[in-house]
Motif scaffolding. Sequence first.
Motif, PDB file in Angstrom:
ATOM      1  N   LEU A 197      -9.220  19.532  70.121  1.00  0.00           N
ATOM      2  CA  LEU A 197      -9.970  19.651  71.371  1.00  0.00           C
ATOM      3  C   LEU A 197      -9.285  20.620  72.318  1.00  0.00           C
ATOM      4  O   LEU A 197      -8.061  20.640  72.420  1.00  0.00           O
ATOM      5  CB  LEU A 197     -10.089  18.279  72.043  1.00  0.00           C
ATOM      6  N   ASP A 198     -10.099  21.386  73.048  1.00  0.00           N
ATOM      7  CA  ASP A 198      -9.561  22.328  74.027  1.00  0.00           C
ATOM      8  C   ASP A 198     -10.312  22.195  75.352  1.00  0.00           C
ATOM      9  O   ASP A 198      -9.766  21.716  76.331  1.00  0.00           O
ATOM     10  CB  ASP A 198      -9.657  23.755  73.486  1.00  0.00           C
ATOM     11  N   GLN A 199     -11.568  22.600  75.369  1.00  0.00           N
ATOM     12  CA  GLN A 199     -12.384  22.488  76.576  1.00  0.00           C
ATOM     13  C   GLN A 199     -13.364  21.328  76.375  1.00  0.00           C
ATOM     14  O   GLN A 199     -14.330  21.451  75.629  1.00  0.00           O
ATOM     15  CB  GLN A 199     -13.132  23.794  76.840  1.00  0.00           C
ATOM     16  N   VAL A 200     -13.085  20.212  77.058  1.00  0.00           N
ATOM     17  CA  VAL A 200     -13.841  18.983  76.834  1.00  0.00           C
ATOM     18  C   VAL A 200     -14.680  18.651  78.058  1.00  0.00           C
ATOM     19  O   VAL A 200     -14.173  18.614  79.187  1.00  0.00           O
ATOM     20  CB  VAL A 200     -12.897  17.801  76.533  1.00  0.00           C
ATOM     21  N   LEU A 201     -15.956  18.411  77.836  1.00  0.00           N
ATOM     22  CA  LEU A 201     -16.842  17.915  78.878  1.00  0.00           C
ATOM     23  C   LEU A 201     -17.074  16.434  78.596  1.00  0.00           C
ATOM     24  O   LEU A 201     -17.685  16.073  77.591  1.00  0.00           O
ATOM     25  CB  LEU A 201     -18.176  18.662  78.883  1.00  0.00           C
ATOM     26  N   LEU A 202     -16.570  15.573  79.461  1.00  0.00           N
ATOM     27  CA  LEU A 202     -16.671  14.131  79.256  1.00  0.00           C
ATOM     28  C   LEU A 202     -17.900  13.603  79.993  1.00  0.00           C
ATOM     29  O   LEU A 202     -18.009  13.714  81.214  1.00  0.00           O
ATOM     30  CB  LEU A 202     -15.414  13.433  79.777  1.00  0.00           C
ATOM     31  N   ALA A 203     -18.831  13.016  79.232  1.00  0.00           N
ATOM     32  CA  ALA A 203     -20.094  12.563  79.822  1.00  0.00           C
ATOM     33  C   ALA A 203     -20.474  11.168  79.346  1.00  0.00           C
ATOM     34  O   ALA A 203     -21.656  10.843  79.236  1.00  0.00           O
ATOM     35  CB  ALA A 203     -21.206  13.564  79.504  1.00  0.00           C
ATOM     36  N   VAL A 204     -19.467  10.342  79.055  1.00  0.00           N
ATOM     37  CA  VAL A 204     -19.762   8.965  78.652  1.00  0.00           C
ATOM     38  C   VAL A 204     -20.007   8.119  79.890  1.00  0.00           C
ATOM     39  O   VAL A 204     -19.697   8.519  81.018  1.00  0.00           O
ATOM     40  CB  VAL A 204     -18.604   8.360  77.819  1.00  0.00           C
ATOM     41  N   LYS A 205     -20.568   6.908  79.695  1.00  0.00           N
ATOM     42  CA  LYS A 205     -20.729   5.972  80.796  1.00  0.00           C
ATOM     43  C   LYS A 205     -19.357   5.650  81.389  1.00  0.00           C
ATOM     44  O   LYS A 205     -18.337   5.672  80.701  1.00  0.00           O
ATOM     45  CB  LYS A 205     -21.396   4.691  80.308  1.00  0.00           C
ATOM     46  N   ALA A 206     -19.346   5.323  82.665  1.00  0.00           N
ATOM     47  CA  ALA A 206     -18.082   5.074  83.356  1.00  0.00           C
ATOM     48  C   ALA A 206     -17.262   3.996  82.666  1.00  0.00           C
ATOM     49  O   ALA A 206     -16.039   4.109  82.555  1.00  0.00           O
ATOM     50  CB  ALA A 206     -18.358   4.681  84.810  1.00  0.00           C
ATOM     51  N   GLN A 207     -17.950   2.955  82.175  1.00  0.00           N
ATOM     52  CA  GLN A 207     -17.212   1.852  81.566  1.00  0.00           C
ATOM     53  C   GLN A 207     -16.607   2.220  80.208  1.00  0.00           C
ATOM     54  O   GLN A 207     -15.776   1.479  79.679  1.00  0.00           O
ATOM     55  CB  GLN A 207     -18.110   0.614  81.414  1.00  0.00           C
ATOM     56  N   ALA A 208     -17.021   3.365  79.661  1.00  0.00           N
ATOM     57  CA  ALA A 208     -16.485   3.808  78.370  1.00  0.00           C
ATOM     58  C   ALA A 208     -15.390   4.855  78.527  1.00  0.00           C
ATOM     59  O   ALA A 208     -14.893   5.388  77.530  1.00  0.00           O
ATOM     60  CB  ALA A 208     -17.617   4.364  77.504  1.00  0.00           C
ATOM     61  N   THR A 209     -14.978   5.153  79.757  1.00  0.00           N
ATOM     62  CA  THR A 209     -13.995   6.215  80.010  1.00  0.00           C
ATOM     63  C   THR A 209     -12.679   5.942  79.298  1.00  0.00           C
ATOM     64  O   THR A 209     -12.098   6.827  78.650  1.00  0.00           O
ATOM     65  CB  THR A 209     -13.751   6.367  81.515  1.00  0.00           C
ATOM     66  N   GLU A 210     -12.174   4.725  79.417  1.00  0.00           N
ATOM     67  CA  GLU A 210     -10.870   4.398  78.847  1.00  0.00           C
ATOM     68  C   GLU A 210     -10.874   4.590  77.334  1.00  0.00           C
ATOM     69  O   GLU A 210      -9.954   5.203  76.761  1.00  0.00           O
ATOM     70  CB  GLU A 210     -10.499   2.949  79.199  1.00  0.00           C
ATOM     71  N   GLU A 211     -11.895   4.093  76.672  1.00  0.00           N
ATOM     72  CA  GLU A 211     -11.974   4.226  75.211  1.00  0.00           C
ATOM     73  C   GLU A 211     -12.099   5.693  74.803  1.00  0.00           C
ATOM     74  O   GLU A 211     -11.460   6.145  73.839  1.00  0.00           O
ATOM     75  CB  GLU A 211     -13.166   3.427  74.691  1.00  0.00           C
ATOM     76  N   ALA A 212     -12.913   6.441  75.542  1.00  0.00           N
ATOM     77  CA  ALA A 212     -13.095   7.859  75.214  1.00  0.00           C
ATOM     78  C   ALA A 212     -11.806   8.643  75.397  1.00  0.00           C
ATOM     79  O   ALA A 212     -11.441   9.482  74.550  1.00  0.00           O
ATOM     80  CB  ALA A 212     -14.207   8.452  76.079  1.00  0.00           C
TER      81      ALA A 212
END
Length: 744
Positions: free
Chosen positions: A75-90
């Motif tokens: 991974l280099d340039q990552v756009l994180l778009a998961v639900k807020a509650q899934a942030t830690e796991e992602a």
Amino acid sequence: MTGDAYTVVGGGAIGGTLAYRLARAGHSVTVVDADAAHTAAMRTHGLTVTRPDGTTETAHLAAAGTPEELAELPLDQVLLAVKAQATEEAMAWIAPRLSADGYVVSLQNGFNEEDIARHVGAGRTVPAFVNIFADVVDPGVIRDGGAGALVVGSPQGADDARVLRLVDALRGQGPAEASGNVEGFLWAKAGFGAMLAASALADAPMADLLDRHRTAAHAVAREVFDVADRLGVRLESFDAFEAPAFRRDAAPEVREGATDRLVAWLRTMPKDRSGIWRDLAVRRRPVEVTTHYATVFTRAEEVGVETPVLRAVVEGLRKLESDPSLMSEQHLDVLDRLATGPSRLPAAPLLDDAQARSVHGWLDAHREELLADLAAYTRIESPSDDTEALAACLAWLREWLDASLGEPAEEELLERPDAGDILVRRYPARGPAASEDGDPRPVLLLCHYDTVWPLGTLAEWPFALEGDRISGPGVFDMKAGLVQAVWALRALDALELPRPAVTLVLNGDEETGSLHSSEALVAEAAHARAALVFEASADGAVKTSRKGVGLFTLRVTGREAHAGLDPTAGASAVVEAAHQIIRLGELGDTAAGTSVNVGVVHGGTRSNVTAGAAEAHLDVRVASVDEQRRVAAGLAALRPADSRTSVDVTGGWNRPVFARTPDVERLYELARQCAAPLGVELREAAVGGASDGNFVQAAGVPVLDGLGALGSGAHARNEHTTLSGMVERSALAAGVLAAFVQGA
């Protein structure tokens, strides 16, 4: 493929839209999502976007897969778009794969940057704000809900080359900009998002709900912005949301104008309901609001800001997660009341003992007229299922009300084709002016004019007076109640005693669940100070709590076969229904006040055929919201004992729980004091039956129920009341009404 390489983690509405935009702009895009069907469709067919006009466009990705399938992906340039509650796991998946000079852009709702930075450091965390209206409608398919703002920032400033390159890549397919004040956008969206979260409590277009419930909408945004102000955040406007207009110090006309423009803009959007609503009603999954507003609540506590309306929204959404069928606009009525502030209820009677007794004396002197009115009213039959009879009864009531109270200041007749029409009459206050600290809102008087008795009952069971005892169809439930309410007002007027403004609402479908009138009742209650319900008493007691009622149907589908020739080939729906009925019985909890009654069961076709279908009808009564949630979860969790059959539960909650709140307690105490000069020791009772008071009390309006007839026999041939009781209860109602003239 030319251009930069981006990895989008979370291919839902936001992530999918941005992945599509980057891919269409010529960049190499990989989408990582936990939904295997979604990623498989993107690998096979590409990522498709459907437009509001029905056209579709597809972009092809470099790769798509689940985290397990792309375990070796650098991974280099990552756009994180998961639900807020899934942030830690992602982030636990992203961090070990991220290059030393790579970064993560938080394209999420809420405030997730600190969580991301804990894994990869603040220097590799890029804050962003996105307001995209879109939905995942099928695997690999995103429905475009209209263009929305997108702002990217950086801890290193808005001129960061990474930010400018990303913004340039996204700008080719939609709005995008760089900013050094992403925090201002995030807090602004938190206020806007709070409004949308409130709209998800009901199943209706968000523009309409925000327009009708401006008090609640303004309150939740204001609470968020109170926190932002204490933190020194400079709010930024975006799209049609003018954030500063919803701050506490904004002028009312500025706020109203901004709301007009926001609502008008929302009505142009193809997506008319929020993603929060979709998560609840369509996807049946937990919402992220409960996670991303945790930051707001934490900061609010740190800076000493109260957030009662926003907390009520989040708590309401938590309840809907277990039972989306509870969505109702009544929840927003409750928020409006909460935002308006606590009710100001009278603490003591206004009439002194001598005045209270004079009211009783005047009514007693007119007892024959009370009797004549009840006799005339009872002799006009009004069964709930006969709209012609109901219309005739309501026409008589309008003439009688004009003769008794004079013409109202305002009248509305709300037509209901499949039920009795609803009559709303508003009468102004009379007598000496209220004190300056009084509440000018009217007192709501609720009476239904339908009865359970079919047309023709009077012929075999006519209205009758024997001594003090009055009998006849509907005299107890609840024709005497309306007569008493009207004569209470007449007594105050005749004796030149003050009374408050009142709104009288008559509906004609209470006995069948108020299915056609409940929303109108709650809407009228939203403008009232309190409600008095003239349903019959409980052995003389007023009713200060009632159970909530749920009406559900269990349907079982089996497999038919010849019961004699091939007994093992079938799967009996009747046998499966028997298993389920036992489980349903186990949901009851007598100690908690919960009953689950299976009252009607039918199934099968012939004795020699294994039953292919069965059905059971349930009546559920609960004494608390917690029990309502528990039962709803239990019904949703039903699974067949025989895997060859299927079970399905339909229906919903006909009436919410009527809880004994502090305001209800205050109304009871007021009524008890008003009863004392009449020589009555007024009691209170909790009952299992429901009334229209359930709807109004659950909407946050204080209710005193059971002010109607003394007697017994509701829905039975021994239904009766007493003439002396009518005089007594009319005098009691007059005392309670007069008390509302004064301030709290």
